[in-house]
Structures are given as structure tokens and as C-alpha cells.
Design an enzyme around this catalytic site. Structure first.
Site, PDB file in Angstrom:
ATOM      1  N   ASP A  45      84.747 -67.345 -69.557  1.00  0.00           N
ATOM      2  CA  ASP A  45      85.916 -66.973 -70.364  1.00  0.00           C
ATOM      3  C   ASP A  45      85.780 -67.377 -71.831  1.00  0.00           C
ATOM      4  O   ASP A  45      86.759 -67.717 -72.492  1.00  0.00           O
ATOM      5  CB  ASP A  45      87.208 -67.581 -69.771  1.00  0.00           C
ATOM      6  CG  ASP A  45      87.355 -67.281 -68.300  1.00  0.00           C
ATOM      7  OD1 ASP A  45      87.049 -66.146 -67.916  1.00  0.00           O
ATOM      8  OD2 ASP A  45      87.750 -68.179 -67.532  1.00  0.00           O
TER       9      ASP A  45
ATOM     10  N   LYS B 103      82.965 -63.364 -74.063  1.00  0.00           N
ATOM     11  CA  LYS B 103      81.645 -62.724 -74.113  1.00  0.00           C
ATOM     12  C   LYS B 103      81.749 -61.213 -74.345  1.00  0.00           C
ATOM     13  O   LYS B 103      80.972 -60.660 -75.114  1.00  0.00           O
ATOM     14  CB  LYS B 103      80.869 -62.997 -72.817  1.00  0.00           C
ATOM     15  CG  LYS B 103      80.434 -64.449 -72.692  1.00  0.00           C
ATOM     16  CD  LYS B 103      79.672 -64.695 -71.423  1.00  0.00           C
ATOM     17  CE  LYS B 103      80.531 -64.592 -70.186  1.00  0.00           C
ATOM     18  NZ  LYS B 103      81.553 -65.640 -70.054  1.00  0.00           N
ATOM     19  N   GLY B 104      82.721 -60.568 -73.681  1.00  0.00           N
ATOM     20  CA  GLY B 104      82.839 -59.106 -73.781  1.00  0.00           C
ATOM     21  C   GLY B 104      82.987 -58.678 -75.227  1.00  0.00           C
ATOM     22  O   GLY B 104      82.341 -57.735 -75.687  1.00  0.00           O
TER      23      GLY B 104
ATOM     24  N   ASN C  11      83.373 -60.953 -60.140  1.00  0.00           N
ATOM     25  CA  ASN C  11      84.114 -62.175 -60.484  1.00  0.00           C
ATOM     26  C   ASN C  11      84.315 -62.260 -61.992  1.00  0.00           C
ATOM     27  O   ASN C  11      85.188 -62.963 -62.479  1.00  0.00           O
ATOM     28  CB  ASN C  11      83.391 -63.439 -59.961  1.00  0.00           C
ATOM     29  CG  ASN C  11      81.899 -63.471 -60.271  1.00  0.00           C
ATOM     30  OD1 ASN C  11      81.323 -62.501 -60.734  1.00  0.00           O
ATOM     31  ND2 ASN C  11      81.261 -64.599 -59.989  1.00  0.00           N
TER      32      ASN C  11
ATOM     33  N   GLY D  98      85.205 -60.860 -65.840  1.00  0.00           N
ATOM     34  CA  GLY D  98      86.200 -59.969 -66.423  1.00  0.00           C
ATOM     35  C   GLY D  98      85.990 -59.992 -67.930  1.00  0.00           C
ATOM     36  O   GLY D  98      86.461 -60.881 -68.605  1.00  0.00           O
ATOM     37  N   HIS D  99      85.213 -59.039 -68.420  1.00  0.00           N
ATOM     38  CA  HIS D  99      84.888 -59.026 -69.845  1.00  0.00           C
ATOM     39  C   HIS D  99      85.819 -58.066 -70.574  1.00  0.00           C
ATOM     40  O   HIS D  99      85.872 -56.878 -70.255  1.00  0.00           O
ATOM     41  CB  HIS D  99      83.419 -58.656 -70.048  1.00  0.00           C
ATOM     42  CG  HIS D  99      82.480 -59.699 -69.514  1.00  0.00           C
ATOM     43  ND1 HIS D  99      81.116 -59.582 -69.528  1.00  0.00           N
ATOM     44  CD2 HIS D  99      82.739 -60.913 -68.959  1.00  0.00           C
ATOM     45  CE1 HIS D  99      80.573 -60.680 -69.002  1.00  0.00           C
ATOM     46  NE2 HIS D  99      81.540 -61.491 -68.636  1.00  0.00           N
ATOM     47  N   THR D 100      86.545 -58.606 -71.534  1.00  0.00           N
ATOM     48  CA  THR D 100      87.557 -57.808 -72.219  1.00  0.00           C
ATOM     49  C   THR D 100      87.033 -57.306 -73.561  1.00  0.00           C
ATOM     50  O   THR D 100      86.511 -58.079 -74.357  1.00  0.00           O
ATOM     51  CB  THR D 100      88.822 -58.670 -72.456  1.00  0.00           C
ATOM     52  OG1 THR D 100      89.236 -59.203 -71.197  1.00  0.00           O
ATOM     53  CG2 THR D 100      89.958 -57.856 -73.056  1.00  0.00           C
TER      54      THR D 100
ATOM     55  N   THR E   5      86.979 -66.736 -56.957  1.00  0.00           N
ATOM     56  CA  THR E   5      87.745 -65.548 -57.352  1.00  0.00           C
ATOM     57  C   THR E   5      88.034 -64.631 -56.156  1.00  0.00           C
ATOM     58  O   THR E   5      88.627 -63.569 -56.327  1.00  0.00           O
ATOM     59  CB  THR E   5      86.957 -64.734 -58.405  1.00  0.00           C
ATOM     60  OG1 THR E   5      85.703 -64.360 -57.829  1.00  0.00           O
ATOM     61  CG2 THR E   5      86.709 -65.540 -59.671  1.00  0.00           C
TER      62      THR E   5
ATOM     63  N   GLN F 277      80.093 -65.422 -66.549  1.00  0.00           N
ATOM     64  CA  GLN F 277      80.467 -66.833 -66.330  1.00  0.00           C
ATOM     65  C   GLN F 277      79.853 -67.701 -67.441  1.00  0.00           C
ATOM     66  O   GLN F 277      79.736 -67.222 -68.555  1.00  0.00           O
ATOM     67  CB  GLN F 277      80.061 -67.319 -64.932  1.00  0.00           C
ATOM     68  CG  GLN F 277      80.847 -66.676 -63.795  1.00  0.00           C
ATOM     69  CD  GLN F 277      80.273 -65.348 -63.357  1.00  0.00           C
ATOM     70  OE1 GLN F 277      79.081 -65.214 -63.152  1.00  0.00           O
ATOM     71  NE2 GLN F 277      81.108 -64.343 -63.203  1.00  0.00           N
TER      72      GLN F 277
END
Ligand code: IMP
Length: 431
Positions: A13, A16-17, A38, A40-42, A129, A223
Site C-alpha cells: 500500500d 505503487k500503482g 491480494n 490493489g493498485h490504484t 486477504t 505488496q
């Protein structure tokens, strides 16, 4: 630099995205090499927000090829949903997505198993997750898993799936959960495999050839360092190698192909799930970080615990991964704090230590040794040059560089694509 690996230096978190999206503008190919849904890249582009779990973050950049490498554990239904979701928003991945024929497949029973294993841990769950990550990697290592190539051969699926499910059913039984019917699972797998068939390829071969012909390749870690199965806070980790060392096994590219390592670190710390987190702050500062940083999991929606920057973790991450440059994210979230603390070492049983202990209960007992920095009150989201940051913010950034012994090359000051400060133009694509 043609081949660049990007990885998280904390507990995931780190943003990274958003950084990969920036770097992808200078890349021909973006590759995921470990983890699964698992993550979740925003990525935020204008008014559009994309949350990607399995697809590489390059999908929102026109013209990039995106590769899901063999080290990823692929939930085929999630992947199909992501492909369809992007299609509905005008992003067509035909010819722009390749899925490794050697990637292991997450099946519905792996997710059930994830929950069963957590239940069997009683009052010490890992806080996974629930995406079936651990059981799928466990099947891979015990040589009982199913790969993408396997599910494309329907006539063979039934026998191997049945053997696999029967083994796991014993554990479900112990956890008091209903058994899985292998026949039902076989039907489901057959359908989804056909949807994925057009994307399947020998991605190692494609990537090696791309490297040899000098294409720009971006390797997108999921991660972060402290969740690495070997180097993180074991057992409170994920089941893959999240550090750049994972790139080679997870793609088939040779170690000498890697030119550059970019670490991503948030200006403070967060963690979801159980396990050591010495700099956790449950007081007003932690609440400030959680609220202004919108610290909720992109995959599970869980609230993330927040705390101060942990220099012990970040330094170890930088050393283990040979970081060339760091992207520092969410500096804007610190605006408005009177004082900012930075953990420069731990204290354990009266001794000062500068590396995380191997034994998780020891790591949990560590108390942080803090350096206190003055805060700043200005909104910095509009700042685009380092010299225009408040002096206290500049000093804070310099102190993190000294702690990590690595240069900060980019600072993000907001989630939108253009909200960042490029430091000396060294990061690929951010000059
Ligand atoms: P798993 O990867 O689902 O098995 O979860 C193992 C641990 O890693 C748990 O503490 C999760 O909360 C954590 N974790 C897994 N993926 C992510 C992520 O993308 N961001 C942050 N934490 C994660």
C-alpha cells in the site's frame, strides 16, 4: 534504463500503482511477477479511478504490452472481470495482454481454504486477504497445483482437480466447513479457461526476446518488503518474494537483465492484517494519517493501521534490494501535523538494534527510537519543485534519504497523475 523493477519498501500500500503508471509512460512492457488478486493498485487518470488487482498498471497507458508472469497466482474469474471492466470503460486489451502459461491458478477451493486455515489459527490469524493466495502457492510448492496450461486441457482437469480437492477437503472438515464437490469445480474451470485462452503465451520467451532487443520493461512488484515470505515479518507475510529478487523466478528473465531498482516508500507507515508494527500510532496522529491518507484497503476495504515512518524496515528494504532510487509517496498527507516522528532504530530488551529481528514475537516487542521533526501546515499538493516545499518538508525528505542511504527521485503530493515533484529528472519517464 531498459529494465526497471519497482517494489514496495514497507507493508504494501505504498502507492505503487500510481508510480508505475508514471513510469509506464516510458515503458514498452509492464509485467507483474508475483502475488495475485491480494494486490490493489490504484491509478487515477483525470476523473477516472482504476483499481487493478491482477492486471499490470500499464493497462491504462496506451500502447504498452502488459504481462502477467509465471510467478503470479491468477484467479481466472477476477482476471476476466478486470478485462471486461476495462473493456466497458473503453480500454481494449486485445493484443495488449499476455498471460503466462506457467502461472498457477487460484481456484474457488483455494479461497475457501484460505478462510479455513485462518479459522484453524484460532486467536492468532494472519489477517489474509482471503484471496486464496497462501493455499495456491502451497499447492505450487508441493507440486499439486494447476497452471494455466493445465486448465487449457479440459480432459485432464477432472482427475488432477479431484485429487487436489480431496486433499484439501480433509482440512475443511477439521475447520468444520462443508466439503467441496470436485465435479462442480471442474465445470467452472472449463468455462473460464476458454475466456483466457486468447491471452495465454510463453511469456518468459517473449520477455527474454524483448530484453535482448532493448525494449523498455517495467517490472511491477506487489505488496512490499516487510511482507516478503523470506525477508518480511514471517509468518505475518504473504506467500511470495515481493522484493526484486522475485523478478527472475517470476518472469524467467535472467538476473543480469535488471538495470535499475526503484523502491516505493510512503512518507509514513501503514499495515493491514496481523503482525509486528512497532511504529503504529493509535492516537490523534495516527487518525490524521488514516483520514487524510484515506487508508482503507483497495482490495478488502479494511481500515489500515497507521504510524510513523519506520527507518529500520525501509533501510533493510533498500539494502536487500539494492535500491537505486526511491519514489516517496503521500508527503502531502503529513501537512498539518505539529511534529513528525521518524523511527531510526528499535530498542529490544534494553539494546538498540538497527535491523528487524527474525523472531516475530521479538519484533512485536520492539519499541521505536524516534527522532522528532517539526511539521508544516501548508497544503503542498500544488508544489512541483523541491525548493518550493516548506523547509521542514525538505528537511524531512533529506532525513529519510539519509536513513535509507538512497536518493529520493520523485515525491508524490496527491493521487492525480500530475501531482508529483521530479527530483533531478532521474526517474525513467518522470524527467
Ligand atoms: P495474503 O497475501 O492474502 O495471504 O495475506 C497475507 C498478509 O499480507 C496479510 O497481512 C495481508 O493483509 C497482507 N497483504 C497481502 N496483500 C497485500 C497488499 O496488496 N497490500 C497490503 N497488505 C497486503
Amino acid at each position: 534504463m531498459p529494465v526497471t523493477a519497482v517494489f514496495g519498501m514497507q507493508w504494501g500500500d505504498e502507492g505503487k500503482g500510481r508510480v508505475v503508471d508514471l513510469l509506464a509512460s516510458a515503458s514498452d512492457i509492464v509485467v507483474r511477477f508475483q502475488g495475485g488478486a491480494n494486490a490493489g493498485h490504484t491509478v487515477i487518470v483525470g476523473d477516472e479511478k482504476y483499481v487493478l488487482h491482477l492486471l499490470p498498471s500499464g493497462v491504462v497507458q496506451d500502447g504498452t504490452l502488459n504481462v502477467v508472469g509465471n510467478g503470479v497466482v491468477v484467479d481466472p474469474w477476477t482476471l476476466v472481470r478486470e478485462i471486461d471492466g476495462l473493456q466497458a470503460r473503453g480500454i481494449d486489451l486485445t493484443g495488449r495482454l499476455l498471460l503466462s502459461d506457467r502461472a498457477h491458478v487460484v481456484l474457488p477451493h483455494h479461497k475457501r481454504m484460505d478462510e479455513a486455515l485462518e479459522a484453524l489459527r484460532g486467536d492468532r490469524p494472519l489477517g489474509t486477504t482471503s484471496r486464496g493466495i497462501g493455499p495456491t502457492y502451497a499447492d505450487k510448492v508441493r507440486r499439486a497445483g494447476m497452471r494455466v496450461a493445465d486448465i487449457l486441457h479440459p480432459s485432464d482437469v477432472a482427475a488432477s482437480l479431484e485429487a487436489n480437492i480431496v486433499a484439501w477437503n480433509a482440512i475443511l472438515d477439521r475447520a468444520g466447513m462443508p466439503a467441496i464437490d470436485p465435479a462442480e469445480a471442474v465445470d467452472q474451470v472449463g468455462e473460464v479457461a476458454e475466456r483466457l485462452r486468447p491471452y495465454v503465451a510463453d511469456t518468459a520467451d517473449v520477455l527474454i526476446e524483448a530484453w535482448q532487443s532493448g525494449r523498455n520493461i517495467l517490472l511491477e512488484g506487489a505488496q512490499g518488503f516487510a511482507l516478503d515470505v523470506d525477508h518480511g515479518s514471517y509468518p505475518y507475510v504473504t506467500s511470495s518474494n515481493t522484493i526484486p529478487a522475485g523478478v527472475f523466478a517470476g518472469t524467467g528473465m535472467p538476473p543480469k537483465s535488471l538495470d535499475r531498482v526503484v523502491g516505493i516508500v510512503k512518507a509514513y507507515s501503514t499495515r493491514v492484517g496481523a503482525g509486528p508494527f512497532p511504529t503504529r500510532d493509535t492516537g490523534p496522529a495516527g487518525q490524521h494519517l488514516g483520514k487524510l491518507g484515506n487508508e482503507f484497503g483497495a482490495t478488502t476495504g479494511r481500515r489500515r493501521d497507521c504510524g510513523w515512518f519506520d527507518g529500520v524496515v525501509a533501510r533493510r528494504a533498500a539494502r536487500t534490494s539494492g535500491v537505486d532510487g526511491v519514489a516517496l509517496t503521500k508527503l502531502d498527507v503529513l501537512s498539518g501535523l505539529d511534529e513528525i516522528q521518524v523511527c531510526v532504530a528499535y530498542e529490544l530488551d534494553g539494546e538498540r538494534i538497527s535491523a528487524p529481528p527474525a523472531y516475530a514475537p521479538d519484533w512485536e516487542r520492539c519499541t521505536p527510537v524516534y527522532e522528532v521533526h517539526p511539521g508544516w501546515s501548508e497544503d503542498i499538493s500544488g508544489v512541483r519543485r523541491f525548493e518550493d516545499l516548506p523547509v521542514a518538508a525538505q528537511r524531512y525528505v533529506r532525513s529519510l534519504e539519509a536513513l535509507m542511504d538512497a536518493p529520493v527521485e520523485m515525491i508524490s503530493v496527491g493521487p492525480q497523475r500530475d501531482r508529483f515533484i521530479a527530483m533531478g529528472g532521474r526517474l525513467v519517464g518522470v524527467s
